[in-house]
Design a protein around this motif. Sequence first.
Motif, PDB file in Angstrom:
ATOM      1  N   VAL A 221     -51.308   1.069   5.200  1.00 44.33           N
ATOM      2  CA  VAL A 221     -52.379   0.640   6.096  1.00 44.33           C
ATOM      3  C   VAL A 221     -52.403  -0.886   6.037  1.00 44.33           C
ATOM      4  O   VAL A 221     -52.427  -1.465   4.940  1.00 44.33           O
ATOM      5  CB  VAL A 221     -53.750   1.214   5.688  1.00 44.33           C
ATOM      6  CG1 VAL A 221     -54.815   0.788   6.694  1.00 44.33           C
ATOM      7  CG2 VAL A 221     -53.702   2.733   5.577  1.00 44.33           C
ATOM      8  N   VAL A 222     -52.389  -1.529   7.199  1.00 39.32           N
ATOM      9  CA  VAL A 222     -52.392  -2.990   7.267  1.00 39.32           C
ATOM     10  C   VAL A 222     -53.753  -3.430   7.806  1.00 39.32           C
ATOM     11  O   VAL A 222     -54.137  -3.032   8.911  1.00 39.32           O
ATOM     12  CB  VAL A 222     -51.264  -3.521   8.158  1.00 39.32           C
ATOM     13  CG1 VAL A 222     -51.240  -5.051   8.141  1.00 39.32           C
ATOM     14  CG2 VAL A 222     -49.911  -2.971   7.704  1.00 39.32           C
ATOM     15  N   VAL A 223     -54.484  -4.239   7.029  1.00 41.19           N
ATOM     16  CA  VAL A 223     -55.893  -4.499   7.294  1.00 41.19           C
ATOM     17  C   VAL A 223     -56.150  -5.990   7.549  1.00 41.19           C
ATOM     18  O   VAL A 223     -55.862  -6.822   6.675  1.00 41.19           O
ATOM     19  CB  VAL A 223     -56.760  -4.040   6.098  1.00 41.19           C
ATOM     20  CG1 VAL A 223     -58.243  -4.111   6.460  1.00 41.19           C
ATOM     21  CG2 VAL A 223     -56.378  -2.634   5.653  1.00 41.19           C
ATOM     22  N   PRO A 224     -56.702  -6.353   8.707  1.00 38.72           N
ATOM     23  CA  PRO A 224     -57.177  -7.729   8.890  1.00 38.72           C
ATOM     24  C   PRO A 224     -58.321  -8.008   7.920  1.00 38.72           C
ATOM     25  O   PRO A 224     -59.216  -7.169   7.757  1.00 38.72           O
ATOM     26  CB  PRO A 224     -57.671  -7.742  10.342  1.00 38.72           C
ATOM     27  CG  PRO A 224     -57.077  -6.534  10.985  1.00 38.72           C
ATOM     28  CD  PRO A 224     -56.931  -5.520   9.893  1.00 38.72           C
ATOM     29  N   VAL A 225     -58.311  -9.179   7.293  1.00 35.90           N
ATOM     30  CA  VAL A 225     -59.305  -9.461   6.251  1.00 35.90           C
ATOM     31  C   VAL A 225     -59.941 -10.828   6.451  1.00 35.90           C
ATOM     32  O   VAL A 225     -59.242 -11.822   6.658  1.00 35.90           O
ATOM     33  CB  VAL A 225     -58.651  -9.379   4.851  1.00 35.90           C
ATOM     34  CG1 VAL A 225     -59.577  -9.939   3.787  1.00 35.90           C
ATOM     35  CG2 VAL A 225     -58.291  -7.941   4.507  1.00 35.90           C
ATOM     36  N   VAL A 256     -53.934  -9.049   5.781  1.00 34.08           N
ATOM     37  CA  VAL A 256     -53.387 -10.122   6.607  1.00 34.08           C
ATOM     38  C   VAL A 256     -54.515 -11.066   7.000  1.00 34.08           C
ATOM     39  O   VAL A 256     -55.623 -10.631   7.323  1.00 34.08           O
ATOM     40  CB  VAL A 256     -52.658  -9.556   7.851  1.00 34.08           C
ATOM     41  CG1 VAL A 256     -53.530  -8.593   8.624  1.00 34.08           C
ATOM     42  CG2 VAL A 256     -52.179 -10.675   8.767  1.00 34.08           C
ATOM     43  N   GLN A 257     -54.235 -12.372   6.931  1.00 31.18           N
ATOM     44  CA  GLN A 257     -55.184 -13.409   7.312  1.00 31.18           C
ATOM     45  C   GLN A 257     -54.477 -14.442   8.183  1.00 31.18           C
ATOM     46  O   GLN A 257     -53.252 -14.580   8.145  1.00 31.18           O
ATOM     47  CB  GLN A 257     -55.750 -14.094   6.065  1.00 31.18           C
ATOM     48  CG  GLN A 257     -56.579 -13.173   5.180  1.00 31.18           C
ATOM     49  CD  GLN A 257     -57.311 -13.929   4.086  1.00 31.18           C
ATOM     50  OE1 GLN A 257     -56.703 -14.474   3.183  1.00 31.18           O
ATOM     51  NE2 GLN A 257     -58.639 -13.964   4.192  1.00 31.18           N
ATOM     52  N   PRO A 258     -55.240 -15.196   8.986  1.00 30.41           N
ATOM     53  CA  PRO A 258     -54.625 -16.270   9.767  1.00 30.41           C
ATOM     54  C   PRO A 258     -54.235 -17.435   8.859  1.00 30.41           C
ATOM     55  O   PRO A 258     -54.933 -17.724   7.875  1.00 30.41           O
ATOM     56  CB  PRO A 258     -55.733 -16.669  10.742  1.00 30.41           C
ATOM     57  CG  PRO A 258     -56.998 -16.305  10.044  1.00 30.41           C
ATOM     58  CD  PRO A 258     -56.687 -15.079   9.233  1.00 30.41           C
ATOM     59  N   GLU A 259     -53.130 -18.097   9.169  1.00 31.48           N
ATOM     60  CA  GLU A 259     -52.721 -19.256   8.377  1.00 31.48           C
ATOM     61  C   GLU A 259     -53.814 -20.316   8.318  1.00 31.48           C
ATOM     62  O   GLU A 259     -53.933 -21.040   7.330  1.00 31.48           O
ATOM     63  CB  GLU A 259     -51.453 -19.867   8.976  1.00 31.48           C
ATOM     64  CG  GLU A 259     -50.200 -19.052   8.765  1.00 31.48           C
ATOM     65  CD  GLU A 259     -48.974 -19.716   9.357  1.00 31.48           C
ATOM     66  OE1 GLU A 259     -49.138 -20.771  10.032  1.00 31.48           O
ATOM     67  OE2 GLU A 259     -47.865 -19.199   9.171  1.00 31.48           O
ATOM     68  N   ALA A 260     -54.632 -20.404   9.361  1.00 30.75           N
ATOM     69  CA  ALA A 260     -55.680 -21.419   9.426  1.00 30.75           C
ATOM     70  C   ALA A 260     -56.748 -21.229   8.356  1.00 30.75           C
ATOM     71  O   ALA A 260     -57.431 -22.185   7.973  1.00 30.75           O
ATOM     72  CB  ALA A 260     -56.329 -21.417  10.812  1.00 30.75           C
ATOM     73  N   CYS A 261     -56.905 -20.007   7.874  1.00 33.02           N
ATOM     74  CA  CYS A 261     -57.901 -19.727   6.831  1.00 33.02           C
ATOM     75  C   CYS A 261     -57.450 -18.490   6.081  1.00 33.02           C
ATOM     76  O   CYS A 261     -57.748 -17.363   6.485  1.00 33.02           O
ATOM     77  CB  CYS A 261     -59.289 -19.519   7.442  1.00 33.02           C
ATOM     78  SG  CYS A 261     -60.606 -19.321   6.217  1.00 33.02           S
ATOM     79  N   ALA A 262     -56.717 -18.691   4.991  1.00 31.20           N
ATOM     80  CA  ALA A 262     -56.126 -17.572   4.251  1.00 31.20           C
ATOM     81  C   ALA A 262     -56.357 -17.706   2.754  1.00 31.20           C
ATOM     82  O   ALA A 262     -55.417 -17.722   1.961  1.00 31.20           O
ATOM     83  CB  ALA A 262     -54.638 -17.488   4.562  1.00 31.20           C
TER      84      ALA A 262
END
Length: 372
Positions: A221-225, A256-262
């Motif tokens: 399961v791949v989860v946006p966080v 998974v997070q955006p590079e801008a805020c990880a």
Amino acid sequence: MRGELRCPLCGFRTVPSAVPLPCPTCRVPLDYRPDPPAGSTAAGLTGRGVWRYAPFLPTVDPITLGEGGTPLIPSLRIGPRLGVNLLFKVEGTNPTGSFKDRGAAVLVAVLRSFGARAVADDSSGNAGAALAAYAARAGIRAVLYVPAHASGPKLAQIEALGAELVRVPGPRERATDVVREACAKDPDLLYASHNASPYFVAGLTTLAYELGEEGRIPDHVVVPVGGGGLFLGLVQGFAQLRDRGWIGRVPRLHIVQPEACAPLVRAGGGGDPVEPDPRATVAEGARIPRPKRGREVLAALGAVDGDAVMVGEEEILRGQAELAREEGIWVEPTAALAVAALPALIARGTIGPGEEVVLPLTGHGLKAVNPC
């Protein structure tokens, strides 16, 4: 109320309360743990959606708008192209358009059981809209503190639902500071923090229960966080399913997070999960530079053998466009994080050929204004 509150790091235990204090030793938010199950099958469950799993949630009178029971849809093009068996859990079909309705339904029901008359929260939009809707349903006043730069459709939704909307200039964390100050001044205003409440996360466990009851325990399961609530809800939910004997294993869960805020991805090798210089990102729901449950997320990530990925802005928008044009599913950019991360997870060998992958698509495309 049935169950207990427990520190996820040291095991400290206490009884449920309206606004629980963090663990006195670890200073992290507590988790809600239901009583040991009376049985190991789902035979006694009734209804559909979140409250179908009432025996495993806080014992309160339900508040519902029909949340949960969302579709699980097989990918027709993206999955075959990447060589995996891909399924989408379409959370944008919840009443206010995001997965956060699951948590808000349980949180507001619990707060009403404790006699709450007014609640407040800080949110970039989706949690605020969910809290506004369920507070309206419960007849409770809601005050939402949001970053002034938050998505227009989300702010309009909060106001339409009758909540008081307070736009806070500056970075996302400033809204957290302001709502705490407001709750300290007004004894009737409870801080219903979706990022810290054990009851909100308890509501999110129901997504795992739905997958388990459908017999779909995927390989991954791949989860946006952002704050990590959905990831932790899934980890707890799958673990509870395993402990009840419904499933034989817990899937690997990745963040998974955006590079801008990880902050969580960058802290994966050790250290505190803090993003000292967060940048703007189209995935505004994941722009949380100091996640309250960060240490818990990192500990849980190791326990489920999970991986952590950052993706750039172009990758996020490309994933959003691919979902819309190839699968007919329109999501907001934060939800597209999971699609954007798939190529990297496959390239590094985390996800193998032919394995089954579930992506929770966390919010509807109407929640944001950017075109695909």
